[in-house]
Each structure stands twice: as C-alpha cells, then as structure tokens.
Design a protein around this motif. Structure first.
Motif, PDB file in Angstrom:
ATOM      1  N   GLY A  46       6.573  47.480  37.326  1.00  0.00           N
ATOM      2  CA  GLY A  46       7.119  47.873  38.623  1.00  0.00           C
ATOM      3  C   GLY A  46       7.155  49.380  38.802  1.00  0.00           C
ATOM      4  N   LEU A  47       7.555  50.096  37.762  1.00  0.00           N
ATOM      5  CA  LEU A  47       7.574  51.564  37.830  1.00  0.00           C
ATOM      6  C   LEU A  47       6.167  52.118  38.018  1.00  0.00           C
ATOM      7  CD1 LEU A  47      10.103  52.535  35.009  1.00  0.00           C
ATOM      8  CD2 LEU A  47      10.434  52.767  37.476  1.00  0.00           C
ATOM      9  N   THR A  48       5.214  51.548  37.287  1.00  0.00           N
ATOM     10  CA  THR A  48       3.826  52.009  37.375  1.00  0.00           C
ATOM     11  C   THR A  48       3.262  51.759  38.774  1.00  0.00           C
ATOM     12  OG1 THR A  48       3.518  51.580  35.022  1.00  0.00           O
ATOM     13  CG2 THR A  48       1.524  51.784  36.358  1.00  0.00           C
ATOM     14  N   LEU A  49       3.488  50.583  39.321  1.00  0.00           N
ATOM     15  CA  LEU A  49       3.011  50.271  40.672  1.00  0.00           C
ATOM     16  C   LEU A  49       3.644  51.197  41.713  1.00  0.00           C
ATOM     17  CD1 LEU A  49       2.953  46.382  40.632  1.00  0.00           C
ATOM     18  CD2 LEU A  49       0.993  47.917  40.786  1.00  0.00           C
ATOM     19  N   THR A  50       4.936  51.431  41.578  1.00  0.00           N
ATOM     20  CA  THR A  50       5.637  52.309  42.507  1.00  0.00           C
ATOM     21  C   THR A  50       5.051  53.715  42.464  1.00  0.00           C
ATOM     22  OG1 THR A  50       7.670  51.026  42.327  1.00  0.00           O
ATOM     23  CG2 THR A  50       7.895  53.277  43.119  1.00  0.00           C
ATOM     24  N   LEU A  51       4.798  54.219  41.265  1.00  0.00           N
ATOM     25  CA  LEU A  51       4.217  55.548  41.103  1.00  0.00           C
ATOM     26  C   LEU A  51       2.821  55.616  41.715  1.00  0.00           C
ATOM     27  CD1 LEU A  51       4.235  58.425  39.901  1.00  0.00           C
ATOM     28  CD2 LEU A  51       3.364  57.415  37.794  1.00  0.00           C
ATOM     29  N   LYS A  52       2.003  54.610  41.447  1.00  0.00           N
ATOM     30  CA  LYS A  52       0.631  54.605  41.976  1.00  0.00           C
ATOM     31  C   LYS A  52       0.608  54.524  43.497  1.00  0.00           C
ATOM     32  CE  LYS A  52      -1.502  55.029  38.136  1.00  0.00           C
ATOM     33  NZ  LYS A  52      -2.175  56.297  37.826  1.00  0.00           N
ATOM     34  N   VAL A  53       1.494  53.749  44.091  1.00  0.00           N
ATOM     35  CA  VAL A  53       1.564  53.657  45.552  1.00  0.00           C
ATOM     36  C   VAL A  53       1.975  55.011  46.132  1.00  0.00           C
ATOM     37  CG1 VAL A  53       2.823  52.630  47.487  1.00  0.00           C
ATOM     38  CG2 VAL A  53       1.941  51.167  45.661  1.00  0.00           C
ATOM     39  N   LYS A  54       2.965  55.655  45.523  1.00  0.00           N
ATOM     40  CA  LYS A  54       3.386  56.984  46.000  1.00  0.00           C
ATOM     41  C   LYS A  54       2.229  57.975  45.912  1.00  0.00           C
ATOM     42  CE  LYS A  54       8.320  56.743  45.098  1.00  0.00           C
ATOM     43  NZ  LYS A  54       9.453  57.247  44.309  1.00  0.00           N
ATOM     44  N   GLN A  55       1.497  57.925  44.810  1.00  0.00           N
ATOM     45  CA  GLN A  55       0.358  58.835  44.653  1.00  0.00           C
ATOM     46  C   GLN A  55      -0.711  58.550  45.702  1.00  0.00           C
ATOM     47  OE1 GLN A  55      -0.729  58.116  40.562  1.00  0.00           O
ATOM     48  NE2 GLN A  55       0.593  59.747  39.792  1.00  0.00           N
ATOM     49  N   ALA A  56      -0.989  57.285  45.954  1.00  0.00           N
ATOM     50  CA  ALA A  56      -2.013  56.907  46.928  1.00  0.00           C
ATOM     51  C   ALA A  56      -1.622  57.358  48.332  1.00  0.00           C
ATOM     52  CB  ALA A  56      -2.250  55.403  46.902  1.00  0.00           C
ATOM     53  N   CYS A  57      -0.349  57.332  48.636  1.00  0.00           N
ATOM     54  CA  CYS A  57       0.105  57.750  49.965  1.00  0.00           C
ATOM     55  C   CYS A  57      -0.058  59.250  50.173  1.00  0.00           C
ATOM     56  CB  CYS A  57       1.563  57.351  50.173  1.00  0.00           C
ATOM     57  SG  CYS A  57       1.789  55.565  50.342  1.00  0.00           S
ATOM     58  N   ASN A  58      -0.173  59.995  49.109  1.00  0.00           N
ATOM     59  CA  ASN A  58      -0.335  61.444  49.207  1.00  0.00           C
ATOM     60  C   ASN A  58      -1.793  61.880  49.214  1.00  0.00           C
ATOM     61  OD1 ASN A  58       2.425  62.013  49.280  1.00  0.00           O
ATOM     62  ND2 ASN A  58       2.587  61.971  47.076  1.00  0.00           N
ATOM     63  N   GLU A  59      -2.700  60.956  48.954  1.00  0.00           N
ATOM     64  CA  GLU A  59      -4.118  61.301  48.922  1.00  0.00           C
ATOM     65  C   GLU A  59      -4.672  61.393  50.336  1.00  0.00           C
ATOM     66  OE1 GLU A  59      -6.282  58.589  46.476  1.00  0.00           O
ATOM     67  OE2 GLU A  59      -5.062  59.039  44.714  1.00  0.00           O
ATOM     68  N   LYS A  60      -5.670  62.234  50.498  1.00  0.00           N
ATOM     69  CA  LYS A  60      -6.336  62.374  51.789  1.00  0.00           C
ATOM     70  C   LYS A  60      -7.786  61.933  51.638  1.00  0.00           C
ATOM     71  CE  LYS A  60      -3.444  66.027  53.520  1.00  0.00           C
ATOM     72  NZ  LYS A  60      -3.369  67.326  54.155  1.00  0.00           N
ATOM     73  N   ALA A  61      -8.292  61.327  52.689  1.00  0.00           N
ATOM     74  CA  ALA A  61      -9.695  60.899  52.697  1.00  0.00           C
ATOM     75  C   ALA A  61     -10.592  62.133  52.723  1.00  0.00           C
ATOM     76  CB  ALA A  61      -9.972  60.034  53.916  1.00  0.00           C
ATOM     77  N   PRO A  62     -11.767  62.023  52.118  1.00  0.00           N
ATOM     78  CA  PRO A  62     -12.720  63.136  52.209  1.00  0.00           C
ATOM     79  C   PRO A  62     -13.024  63.428  53.684  1.00  0.00           C
ATOM     80  CG  PRO A  62     -13.468  61.505  50.629  1.00  0.00           C
ATOM     81  CD  PRO A  62     -12.282  60.928  51.321  1.00  0.00           C
ATOM     82  N   GLU A  63     -13.286  64.676  53.982  1.00  0.00           N
ATOM     83  CA  GLU A  63     -13.468  65.107  55.377  1.00  0.00           C
ATOM     84  C   GLU A  63     -14.577  64.342  56.086  1.00  0.00           C
ATOM     85  OE1 GLU A  63     -12.428  66.564  58.779  1.00  0.00           O
ATOM     86  OE2 GLU A  63     -11.286  66.992  56.967  1.00  0.00           O
ATOM     87  N   ASP A  64     -15.702  64.062  55.397  1.00  0.00           N
ATOM     88  CA  ASP A  64     -16.795  63.345  56.061  1.00  0.00           C
ATOM     89  C   ASP A  64     -16.399  61.907  56.402  1.00  0.00           C
ATOM     90  OD1 ASP A  64     -16.802  62.852  53.289  1.00  0.00           O
ATOM     91  OD2 ASP A  64     -18.941  62.364  53.279  1.00  0.00           O
ATOM     92  N   LEU A  65     -15.653  61.270  55.545  1.00  0.00           N
ATOM     93  CA  LEU A  65     -15.165  59.919  55.826  1.00  0.00           C
ATOM     94  C   LEU A  65     -14.173  59.949  56.984  1.00  0.00           C
ATOM     95  CD1 LEU A  65     -14.882  56.909  55.213  1.00  0.00           C
ATOM     96  CD2 LEU A  65     -13.174  57.515  53.469  1.00  0.00           C
TER      97      LEU A  65
END
Length: 78
Positions: A46-65
């Motif tokens: 649960g901790l690992t999933l929570t951390l990964k979701v938080k990290q994914a929410c902070n990522e930005k798509a590449p500019e071309d995409l």
C-alpha cells in the motif's frame, strides 16, 4: 492495547496509510502489523502504490505528446 486482528487491520489499511484514523486506532493497527507478516506486507504494498501514484501525478508528458493531444482535442471540439 489488544491485537486488532487481520480483518480490522486490512479493512482500515488505506485509512492507516493516509493518517485518517484516530491515534488509538492507528496504534492498534501498528501493534498488529508489528507481529503479523501478512498485514505488514500488505502495508508495504500500500505504501509503495501510494508513493508511485503520487510520483506519477507529478510527471509531465513530453512536449511533443502534449502538443499532439491538444491538437487532436482542438480538432474534435471544432
């Protein structure tokens, strides 16, 4: 305190991870996980999933995409 048991620990694990329990409830679950390998393992997942979701929410798509998606959205909206 008394051991709350696996059923209660697993049922309230999400709230425990997000600090949404009372101090007493959290202490009961922490005490249980200290002696239960199964529940402490689920807690780690649960901790690992929570951390990964938080990290994914902070990522930005590449500019071309991003540009391609915005372009398609403009086409569909028109």
């Amino acid at each position: 305190m008394t051991d709350c048991g696996c059923d209660k620990a697993k049922a309230e694990l999400e709230e425990y991870i997000h600090n949404e329990l009372t101090v007493g409830e959290a202490a009961d679950i922490a005490e249980h996980m200290a002696t239960c390998e199964d529940c402490s393992g689920e807690h780690l997942v649960g901790l690992t999933l929570t951390l990964k979701v938080k990290q994914a929410c902070n990522e930005k798509a590449p500019e071309d995409l991003r540009s391609a998606i915005l372009s398609k959205l403009s086409e569909v909206s028109a």
